[in-house]
Write a protein that holds these residues in place. Structure first.
Motif, mmCIF file in Angstrom:
data_model
loop_
_atom_site.group_PDB
_atom_site.id
_atom_site.type_symbol
_atom_site.label_atom_id
_atom_site.label_comp_id
_atom_site.label_asym_id
_atom_site.label_seq_id
_atom_site.Cartn_x
_atom_site.Cartn_y
_atom_site.Cartn_z
ATOM 1 N N HIS A 51 42.195 37.060 27.508
ATOM 2 C CA HIS A 51 43.355 37.054 28.399
ATOM 3 C C HIS A 51 42.879 37.119 29.845
ATOM 4 C CE1 HIS A 51 42.588 41.358 28.593
ATOM 5 N NE2 HIS A 51 42.624 41.361 27.272
ATOM 6 N N LEU A 52 43.797 37.016 30.772
ATOM 7 C CA LEU A 52 43.468 36.995 32.199
ATOM 8 C C LEU A 52 43.719 38.336 32.891
ATOM 9 C CD1 LEU A 52 44.993 33.506 33.035
ATOM 10 C CD2 LEU A 52 42.571 34.088 32.843
ATOM 11 N N THR A 53 43.991 39.374 32.143
ATOM 12 C CA THR A 53 44.343 40.657 32.738
ATOM 13 C C THR A 53 43.245 41.176 33.654
ATOM 14 O OG1 THR A 53 45.621 41.134 30.747
ATOM 15 C CG2 THR A 53 45.198 42.970 32.240
ATOM 16 N N ALA A 54 42.006 41.171 33.212
ATOM 17 C CA ALA A 54 40.910 41.687 34.040
ATOM 18 C C ALA A 54 40.790 40.888 35.337
ATOM 19 C CB ALA A 54 39.593 41.642 33.265
ATOM 20 N N LEU A 55 40.858 39.574 35.234
ATOM 21 C CA LEU A 55 40.762 38.726 36.426
ATOM 22 C C LEU A 55 41.903 39.009 37.396
ATOM 23 C CD1 LEU A 55 39.642 36.417 38.133
ATOM 24 C CD2 LEU A 55 40.835 34.830 36.617
ATOM 25 N N LEU A 56 43.104 39.161 36.882
ATOM 26 C CA LEU A 56 44.247 39.422 37.753
ATOM 27 C C LEU A 56 44.170 40.808 38.393
ATOM 28 C CD1 LEU A 56 47.130 37.748 35.728
ATOM 29 C CD2 LEU A 56 45.960 36.890 37.762
ATOM 30 N N ILE A 57 43.643 41.784 37.674
ATOM 31 C CA ILE A 57 43.443 43.109 38.276
ATOM 32 C C ILE A 57 42.413 43.012 39.399
ATOM 33 C CG2 ILE A 57 42.488 45.423 37.858
ATOM 34 C CD1 ILE A 57 43.934 45.350 35.128
ATOM 35 N N ILE A 58 41.340 42.285 39.151
ATOM 36 C CA ILE A 58 40.306 42.111 40.180
ATOM 37 C C ILE A 58 40.889 41.434 41.418
ATOM 38 C CG2 ILE A 58 38.205 40.807 40.732
ATOM 39 C CD1 ILE A 58 37.298 41.432 37.800
ATOM 40 N N LEU A 59 41.620 40.352 41.226
ATOM 41 C CA LEU A 59 42.209 39.644 42.370
ATOM 42 C C LEU A 59 43.224 40.508 43.105
ATOM 43 C CD1 LEU A 59 42.571 36.111 40.795
ATOM 44 C CD2 LEU A 59 41.213 36.679 42.818
ATOM 45 N N THR A 60 44.001 41.270 42.378
ATOM 46 C CA THR A 60 44.978 42.152 43.015
ATOM 47 C C THR A 60 44.250 43.233 43.816
ATOM 48 O OG1 THR A 60 46.493 41.730 41.185
ATOM 49 C CG2 THR A 60 47.030 43.563 42.625
ATOM 50 N N ALA A 61 43.156 43.743 43.289
ATOM 51 C CA ALA A 61 42.360 44.738 44.013
ATOM 52 C C ALA A 61 41.753 44.139 45.281
ATOM 53 C CB ALA A 61 41.263 45.286 43.111
ATOM 54 N N VAL A 62 41.273 42.905 45.190
ATOM 55 C CA VAL A 62 40.683 42.240 46.350
ATOM 56 C C VAL A 62 41.707 42.076 47.473
ATOM 57 C CG1 VAL A 62 39.734 40.029 47.164
ATOM 58 C CG2 VAL A 62 38.839 41.085 45.072
ATOM 59 N N PHE A 63 42.925 41.700 47.125
ATOM 60 C CA PHE A 63 43.944 41.415 48.142
ATOM 61 C C PHE A 63 44.772 42.626 48.560
ATOM 62 C CE2 PHE A 63 42.857 37.182 46.927
ATOM 63 C CZ PHE A 63 42.975 36.477 48.117
ATOM 64 N N PHE A 64 44.929 43.609 47.684
ATOM 65 C CA PHE A 64 45.816 44.730 47.987
ATOM 66 C C PHE A 64 45.118 46.086 48.030
ATOM 67 C CE2 PHE A 64 48.662 41.481 46.337
ATOM 68 C CZ PHE A 64 49.700 41.519 47.261
ATOM 69 N N GLY A 65 43.834 46.130 47.726
ATOM 70 C CA GLY A 65 43.130 47.403 47.739
ATOM 71 C C GLY A 65 43.669 48.356 46.693
ATOM 72 N N ASP A 113 35.280 43.521 20.871
ATOM 73 C CA ASP A 113 34.741 43.820 22.198
ATOM 74 C C ASP A 113 33.822 42.694 22.676
ATOM 75 O OD1 ASP A 113 36.091 46.231 22.271
ATOM 76 O OD2 ASP A 113 34.377 47.399 21.564
ATOM 77 N N LEU A 114 33.065 42.122 21.764
ATOM 78 C CA LEU A 114 32.181 41.006 22.140
ATOM 79 C C LEU A 114 32.999 39.776 22.551
ATOM 80 C CD1 LEU A 114 29.421 41.424 19.417
ATOM 81 C CD2 LEU A 114 29.228 41.933 21.870
ATOM 82 N N ILE A 115 34.086 39.523 21.828
ATOM 83 C CA ILE A 115 34.983 38.418 22.212
ATOM 84 C C ILE A 115 35.632 38.722 23.551
ATOM 85 C CG2 ILE A 115 37.141 37.246 21.607
ATOM 86 C CD1 ILE A 115 36.332 37.706 18.622
ATOM 87 N N HIS A 116 36.057 39.966 23.737
ATOM 88 C CA HIS A 116 36.672 40.393 24.997
ATOM 89 C C HIS A 116 35.683 40.188 26.151
ATOM 90 C CE1 HIS A 116 39.346 43.796 26.880
ATOM 91 N NE2 HIS A 116 39.367 42.690 27.585
ATOM 92 N N CYS A 117 34.448 40.596 25.936
ATOM 93 C CA CYS A 117 33.388 40.449 26.935
ATOM 94 C C CYS A 117 33.177 38.979 27.299
ATOM 95 C CB CYS A 117 32.100 41.059 26.383
ATOM 96 S SG CYS A 117 30.640 40.785 27.387
ATOM 97 N N ALA A 118 33.000 38.144 26.305
ATOM 98 C CA ALA A 118 32.754 36.717 26.546
ATOM 99 C C ALA A 118 33.961 36.046 27.208
ATOM 100 C CB ALA A 118 32.410 36.010 25.237
ATOM 101 N N GLY A 119 35.145 36.348 26.719
ATOM 102 C CA GLY A 119 36.356 35.763 27.305
ATOM 103 C C GLY A 119 36.529 36.156 28.754
ATOM 104 N N ASN A 120 36.342 37.444 29.060
ATOM 105 C CA ASN A 120 36.447 37.909 30.440
ATOM 106 C C ASN A 120 35.426 37.220 31.335
ATOM 107 O OD1 ASN A 120 38.543 39.651 29.866
ATOM 108 N ND2 ASN A 120 37.369 41.519 30.217
#
Length: 173
Positions: free
Chosen positions: A39-53, A142-149
């Motif tokens: 899923h894209l949850t980790a990426l979206l959290i990262i982007l939200t952190a980058v833009f909104f602190g 967890d390995l699938i989660h790791c690779a997908g992320n």
């Protein structure tokens, strides 16, 4: 006369955007549910952190609450209250970085250790044996989660960063 806002204070526009980001995290996770732990949850959290602190934690809270309202309240839900902020904190601290590779590694590590951190409550429920067996039984996920992320963040960080950058410029007007 309107008093100036502090850096951690949410303005109405930010409140709406952060709420939408949390809802987007949830909607995309549901949309990608046919792929286990991809899923894209980790990426979206990262982007939200980058833009909104630190304000990104509001989006994380919206995401976690939506998860519970749809899927129910369980032990997994309590784990989410520390698991997702564990990704948001380093993302905020590294927010000046623009390396897609670094973000992909951070997202991958979060995915890899997701199950290990989810097993922590089982230490108190049944001891280290239960916690260890819970973690080991989930390692394939967890390995699938790791690779997908890793792959999704590596491929989509820069394009989504550009989109969010353009949107944030339009919102400042």
């Amino acid at each position: 006369m309107r008093r100036p806002s502090t850096p951690t204070e949410l303005r109405l526009r930010e409140l709406c955007l952060l709420s939408l980001m949390g809802a987007l995290m949830f909607a995309l996770q549901v949309a990608m549910a046919s792929l286990p732990n991809v899923h894209l949850t980790a990426l979206l959290i990262i982007l939200t952190a980058v833009f909104f602190g630190w304000k990104c934690l509001f989006s994380v809270a919206v995401f976690i609450l939506l998860e519970a309202l749809v899927w129910g309240f369980g032990l997994w839900w309590l784990c989410y209250w520390y698991l997702w902020p564990l990704l948001a904190i380093p993302a905020v601290l590294l927010r000046r970085c623009r390396s897609a590779f670094l973000w992909a590694v951070l997202a991958a590590l979060h995915g890899l250790f997701f199950g290990a951190f989810c097993s922590l409550p089982f230490l108190f429920i049944g001891g280290w044996e239960l916690a260890l067996s819970y973690w080991i039984s989930g390692l394939p996920f967890d390995l699938i989660h790791c690779a997908g992320n890793f792959v999704l963040t590596l491929l989509l960080f820069k394009p989504l960063y550009r989109v969010m950058d353009k949107l944030s410029l339009n919102l400042r007007k």
